[in-house]
Design a protein around this motif. Structure first.
Motif, PDB file in Angstrom:
ATOM      1  N   VAL A   1     102.558 -35.787 -10.193  1.00 30.39           N
ATOM      2  CA  VAL A   1     101.143 -35.650  -9.854  1.00 30.39           C
ATOM      3  C   VAL A   1     100.594 -37.005  -9.432  1.00 30.39           C
ATOM      4  O   VAL A   1     100.799 -38.011 -10.095  1.00 30.39           O
ATOM      5  CB  VAL A   1     100.353 -35.125 -11.062  1.00 30.39           C
ATOM      6  CG1 VAL A   1      98.900 -34.916 -10.692  1.00 30.39           C
ATOM      7  CG2 VAL A   1     100.968 -33.844 -11.571  1.00 30.39           C
TER       8      VAL A   1
ATOM      9  N   ALA B   1      95.064 -36.066  -7.807  1.00 25.92           N
ATOM     10  CA  ALA B   1      95.272 -34.645  -8.073  1.00 25.92           C
ATOM     11  C   ALA B   1      94.429 -34.152  -9.245  1.00 25.92           C
ATOM     12  O   ALA B   1      94.898 -33.385 -10.071  1.00 25.92           O
ATOM     13  CB  ALA B   1      96.743 -34.382  -8.341  1.00 25.92           C
TER      14      ALA B   1
ATOM     15  N   TYR C   1      94.161 -30.393  -9.455  1.00 24.96           N
ATOM     16  CA  TYR C   1      95.401 -29.803  -9.964  1.00 24.96           C
ATOM     17  C   TYR C   1      95.450 -29.895 -11.486  1.00 24.96           C
ATOM     18  O   TYR C   1      95.737 -28.918 -12.182  1.00 24.96           O
ATOM     19  CB  TYR C   1      96.609 -30.504  -9.338  1.00 24.96           C
ATOM     20  CG  TYR C   1      97.899 -30.274 -10.086  1.00 24.96           C
ATOM     21  CD1 TYR C   1      98.601 -29.081  -9.934  1.00 24.96           C
ATOM     22  CD2 TYR C   1      98.405 -31.231 -10.956  1.00 24.96           C
ATOM     23  CE1 TYR C   1      99.777 -28.861 -10.630  1.00 24.96           C
ATOM     24  CE2 TYR C   1      99.567 -31.016 -11.654  1.00 24.96           C
ATOM     25  CZ  TYR C   1     100.262 -29.832 -11.488  1.00 24.96           C
ATOM     26  OH  TYR C   1     101.418 -29.608 -12.181  1.00 24.96           O
TER      27      TYR C   1
ATOM     28  N   ARG D   1      93.157 -27.546 -13.168  1.00 26.62           N
ATOM     29  CA  ARG D   1      93.666 -26.172 -13.130  1.00 26.62           C
ATOM     30  C   ARG D   1      94.716 -25.951 -14.227  1.00 26.62           C
ATOM     31  O   ARG D   1      94.719 -24.918 -14.891  1.00 26.62           O
ATOM     32  CB  ARG D   1      94.271 -25.888 -11.751  1.00 26.62           C
ATOM     33  CG  ARG D   1      94.700 -24.434 -11.540  1.00 26.62           C
ATOM     34  CD  ARG D   1      95.159 -24.213 -10.117  1.00 26.62           C
ATOM     35  NE  ARG D   1      95.546 -22.841  -9.853  1.00 26.62           N
ATOM     36  CZ  ARG D   1      94.715 -21.865  -9.528  1.00 26.62           C
ATOM     37  NH1 ARG D   1      93.408 -22.114  -9.434  1.00 26.62           N
ATOM     38  NH2 ARG D   1      95.155 -20.639  -9.297  1.00 26.62           N
TER      39      ARG D   1
ATOM     40  N   GLU E   1     102.499 -27.073  -0.748  1.00 29.18           N
ATOM     41  CA  GLU E   1     102.663 -27.691  -2.062  1.00 29.18           C
ATOM     42  C   GLU E   1     101.941 -29.030  -2.115  1.00 29.18           C
ATOM     43  O   GLU E   1     101.308 -29.372  -3.123  1.00 29.18           O
ATOM     44  CB  GLU E   1     104.146 -27.871  -2.376  1.00 29.18           C
ATOM     45  CG  GLU E   1     104.392 -28.409  -3.774  1.00 29.18           C
ATOM     46  CD  GLU E   1     105.851 -28.354  -4.167  1.00 29.18           C
ATOM     47  OE1 GLU E   1     106.174 -28.824  -5.273  1.00 29.18           O
ATOM     48  OE2 GLU E   1     106.673 -27.835  -3.381  1.00 29.18           O
TER      49      GLU E   1
ATOM     50  N   TYR F   1      98.341 -28.222  -2.368  1.00 31.30           N
ATOM     51  CA  TYR F   1      98.076 -27.704  -3.717  1.00 31.30           C
ATOM     52  C   TYR F   1      97.884 -28.854  -4.701  1.00 31.30           C
ATOM     53  O   TYR F   1      96.926 -28.872  -5.495  1.00 31.30           O
ATOM     54  CB  TYR F   1      99.244 -26.808  -4.140  1.00 31.30           C
ATOM     55  CG  TYR F   1      99.122 -26.210  -5.512  1.00 31.30           C
ATOM     56  CD1 TYR F   1      98.620 -24.923  -5.695  1.00 31.30           C
ATOM     57  CD2 TYR F   1      99.538 -26.906  -6.641  1.00 31.30           C
ATOM     58  CE1 TYR F   1      98.527 -24.360  -6.959  1.00 31.30           C
ATOM     59  CE2 TYR F   1      99.449 -26.362  -7.905  1.00 31.30           C
ATOM     60  CZ  TYR F   1      98.942 -25.077  -8.055  1.00 31.30           C
ATOM     61  OH  TYR F   1      98.851 -24.533  -9.310  1.00 31.30           O
ATOM     62  N   LEU F   2      98.780 -29.842  -4.641  1.00 31.62           N
ATOM     63  CA  LEU F   2      98.756 -30.935  -5.609  1.00 31.62           C
ATOM     64  C   LEU F   2      97.659 -31.956  -5.312  1.00 31.62           C
ATOM     65  O   LEU F   2      97.028 -32.477  -6.232  1.00 31.62           O
ATOM     66  CB  LEU F   2     100.121 -31.644  -5.618  1.00 31.62           C
ATOM     67  CG  LEU F   2     101.298 -30.873  -6.214  1.00 31.62           C
ATOM     68  CD1 LEU F   2     102.599 -31.618  -5.963  1.00 31.62           C
ATOM     69  CD2 LEU F   2     101.100 -30.643  -7.705  1.00 31.62           C
TER      70      LEU F   2
ATOM     71  N   GLY G   1      93.790 -29.642  -3.866  1.00 32.83           N
ATOM     72  CA  GLY G   1      93.215 -28.515  -4.596  1.00 32.83           C
ATOM     73  C   GLY G   1      93.186 -27.234  -3.801  1.00 32.83           C
ATOM     74  O   GLY G   1      92.260 -26.426  -3.968  1.00 32.83           O
TER      75      GLY G   1
ATOM     76  N   PHE H   1      94.298 -23.787  -3.646  1.00 38.37           N
ATOM     77  CA  PHE H   1      94.895 -22.856  -4.593  1.00 38.37           C
ATOM     78  C   PHE H   1      94.848 -21.430  -4.041  1.00 38.37           C
ATOM     79  O   PHE H   1      94.022 -21.116  -3.171  1.00 38.37           O
ATOM     80  CB  PHE H   1      94.149 -22.907  -5.924  1.00 38.37           C
ATOM     81  CG  PHE H   1      94.101 -24.290  -6.535  1.00 38.37           C
ATOM     82  CD1 PHE H   1      95.253 -25.062  -6.615  1.00 38.37           C
ATOM     83  CD2 PHE H   1      92.913 -24.811  -7.035  1.00 38.37           C
ATOM     84  CE1 PHE H   1      95.225 -26.338  -7.167  1.00 38.37           C
ATOM     85  CE2 PHE H   1      92.877 -26.077  -7.591  1.00 38.37           C
ATOM     86  CZ  PHE H   1      94.031 -26.841  -7.660  1.00 38.37           C
TER      87      PHE H   1
ATOM     88  N   ASP I   1     101.878 -21.733  -7.215  1.00 35.15           N
ATOM     89  CA  ASP I   1     100.998 -21.751  -8.376  1.00 35.15           C
ATOM     90  C   ASP I   1     101.738 -21.314  -9.632  1.00 35.15           C
ATOM     91  O   ASP I   1     101.601 -21.917 -10.703  1.00 35.15           O
ATOM     92  CB  ASP I   1      99.808 -20.838  -8.110  1.00 35.15           C
ATOM     93  CG  ASP I   1      98.734 -20.935  -9.187  1.00 35.15           C
ATOM     94  OD1 ASP I   1      98.300 -22.061  -9.492  1.00 35.15           O
ATOM     95  OD2 ASP I   1      98.337 -19.881  -9.723  1.00 35.15           O
TER      96      ASP I   1
ATOM     97  N   LYS J   1     104.244 -24.124 -10.717  1.00 34.62           N
ATOM     98  CA  LYS J   1     103.567 -25.290 -11.296  1.00 34.62           C
ATOM     99  C   LYS J   1     103.014 -24.974 -12.686  1.00 34.62           C
ATOM    100  O   LYS J   1     103.116 -25.788 -13.608  1.00 34.62           O
ATOM    101  CB  LYS J   1     102.434 -25.755 -10.376  1.00 34.62           C
ATOM    102  CG  LYS J   1     102.901 -26.239  -9.011  1.00 34.62           C
ATOM    103  CD  LYS J   1     103.939 -27.350  -9.128  1.00 34.62           C
ATOM    104  CE  LYS J   1     104.407 -27.820  -7.766  1.00 34.62           C
ATOM    105  NZ  LYS J   1     105.512 -28.810  -7.873  1.00 34.62           N
ATOM    106  N   LYS J   2     102.422 -23.787 -12.844  1.00 33.34           N
ATOM    107  CA  LYS J   2     101.885 -23.415 -14.154  1.00 33.34           C
ATOM    108  C   LYS J   2     103.016 -23.240 -15.173  1.00 33.34           C
ATOM    109  O   LYS J   2     102.885 -23.625 -16.336  1.00 33.34           O
ATOM    110  CB  LYS J   2     101.070 -22.126 -14.033  1.00 33.34           C
ATOM    111  CG  LYS J   2      99.722 -22.315 -13.356  1.00 33.34           C
ATOM    112  CD  LYS J   2      98.968 -20.998 -13.258  1.00 33.34           C
ATOM    113  CE  LYS J   2      97.574 -21.209 -12.676  1.00 33.34           C
ATOM    114  NZ  LYS J   2      96.839 -19.930 -12.521  1.00 33.34           N
TER     115      LYS J   2
END
Length: 517
Positions: A63, A67, A70, A73, A115, A118-119, A122, A124, A168, A171-172
């Motif tokens: 990260v 981020a 991110y 989230r 990606e 996303y990182l 933001g 999403f 998503d 990453k989660k």
């Protein structure tokens, strides 16, 4: 820790075949104690969880300072959500993420761009991907089946929203694993042995009928002995099972075993591999356990046993550095091919060939190809012996014919797997209608020589049991045998070496038809 396992874990992670490592020798079920606040999670696994966290952080949790969105989230997930992602990892029966199809080149390019967005920006998804209970529940879009760790993608090109849902989820899941590891190390959570799910056994009426001999008849049978099974081979009429200091046999469809052979002498013997030749002679690869001061096992021998379990001959093979037999096969000229896994030195696995007089013929060299540490060996319908290889240039998985005289590879069939599949085949066997049957963590395949690709006939999400730690063999009628346990325990050999074995009381044998309707 098993360094072979660790090496394989990081190799698969580097290939993005495996998001996190996990030992799936046992199927694990999570049970949260209702209403209690001591936060106990019950799982069973034998590999250190620190390795899991290290691999996850290495692969996924990178990260940048920008981020913040991110991180917000990730940190917005409550404890229940973290544990839900953790559960999906450790209840999967497969040791790697699987896919109903691979990514297209265009999808891979867009996934990399998304990606980053996303990182760092933001970006999403609007929704989360669908979680499936059964593979048959999949209808459309992007979905995930926790039972077998399988992602389902639409046949068409995925939209950006669908790729974001996949990103998503990954990453989660990675973040959740890292947080749960922190809680475990801090003592805030406790991992305990789970209550295992028992498989649904085949009814007695079927076992008592002639249906057990039908190649298309699936059977699920409880193992009826107290010997922890280390290896199996399917004979013509019998299933042979090897363990510490003995070999047992079991008739097709039977729930009980009989002692076949146990006269290994005074040294403690571990039967690591079994192979039945065309004439019915059973070959057993046996490691005689060395003393506690030895860095490796003791001498390795091959026992030749008659159809009635009488000792015909035994002779020593391998060396101090190559001392555990993991595979055997015999060609049309009755040369015996022996595959070893070593515990000392960089060359961690080799193949040696012996003629029918048990004289050493050659040591196999892969040349431009690597004979992978997890690869199988077996004879095809043409009477030649094949091994699974990796191209050192491309990394593609293929098959190669072993030349017993030169010690090289004659014919190489490269890049046989579909896009997205790139794990080695652990087992190679002769098919009934096909030249070869192949088994590995990407599924069960058939292959006919000359074809461009092997055909996957059983996907991982269709597996009857976990592949990690399973013993697998093929009958002459084409059906496959899987033997695995939902629980295991540690043992200590007389030389002081620690081992992990399947719990006989939790061991099940599965007869799986590979014939397609």
């Amino acid at each position: 820790m098993n360094t072979d396992f660790d090496k394989r874990v990081f190799e698969m992670a580097a290939q993005e075949k495996m998001c996190v490592p996990q030992n799936l020798e046992f199927q694990v079920n999570r049970i949260l104690e209702n209403g209690k606040r001591d936060r106990k999670i019950r799982y069973s696994f034998k590999r250190t969880i620190v390795l899991v966290a290290a691999c996850t952080l290495m692969c996924s949790v990178t990260v940048t300072a920008a981020a913040n969105l991110y991180l917000q989230r990730m940190e917005a997930m409550n404890q229940e959500k973290l544990e839900a992602y953790f559960e999906m990892l450790y209840t999967s029966i497969m040791p790697a993420d699987n896919y109903n199809r691979g990514f297209t080149d265009s999808e891979l390019e867009r996934k990399a761009e998304l990606e980053t967005a996303y990182l760092e920006q933001g970006v999403f998804p609007k929704k989360e991907l669908t979680i499936l209970e059964e593979a048959s529940d999949y209808k459309k879009g992007v979905a995930y089946l926790p039972h077998s760790g399988t992602f389902f993608f639409p046949k068409r090109e995925m939209k950006d929203e669908e790729l974001l849902q996949y990103i998503d989820f990954i990453k989660k899941r990675d973040y959740s694993l890292a947080k749960i590891n922190e809680q475990l190390e801090a003592g805030e959570l406790v991992l305990e042995q789970p209550v295992s799910q028992e498989p649904e056994l085949t009814e007695e009426s079927v076992l008592e009928s002639k249906a057990i001999y039908e190649p298309g008849q699936a059977l699920t049978i409880a193992y009826g002995s107290d010997m922890p099974v280390q290896c199996i081979t399917a004979g013509r009429e019998t299933l042979f099972l090897g363990g510490y200091n003995r070999i047992e046999c079991m008739a097709i469809g039977s729930e009980e075993t009989e002692l076949f052979f146990d006269a290994f002498g005074t040294e403690e013997a571990l039967v690591t591999c079994l192979y039945e030749a065309e004439d019915g002679v059973l070959y057993a690869g046996v490691s005689k356990l060395g003393d506690s001061n030895s860095a490796a096992l003791g001498k390795t021998e091959i026992y030749k046993l008659s159809k009635d379990g009488e000792l015909l001959q035994h002779f020593q093979v391998g060396s101090d550095n190559i001392n555990m037999i993991t595979g055997m096969a015999m060609d049309a000229e009755e040369n015996l091919y022996v595959k070893f896994r070593s515990y000392v030195g960089e060359n961690r696995e080799v193949i040696q060939v012996y003629n029918k007089e048990n004289e050493f013929l050659s040591l196999i060299s892969g040349g431009a190809y690597e004979i992978h540490t997890a690869s199988g060996i077996g004879a095809g319908r043409d009477g030649k012996v094949y091994t699974c290889v990796y191209s050192k240039d491309t990394g593609n998985v293929g098959l190669a014919v072993i030349n017993p005289v030169t010690g090289g590879l004659d014919e190489v069939y490269e890049n046989l797997q579909a896009e997205g599949d790139n794990l080695p085949w652990d087992m190679i066997a002769k098919g009934v209608e096909n030249d070869l049957i192949l088994y590995g963590y990407d599924g069960v395949y058939t292959y006919d020589l000359g074809n461009e690709k092997a055909e996957r006939i059983i996907a991982p999400y269709e597996a009857v049991c976990g592949f990690e730690g399973a013993c697998v063999s093929v009958y002459g009628d084409g059906r496959m045998i899987f033997l695995n346990a939902t629980e295991g325990y540690e043992i200590t050999a007389h030389n002081g070496a620690a081992g992990w074995v399947k719990n006989p009381e939790k061991t099940t044998i599965y007869y799986v038809p590979t014939i397609k309707e």
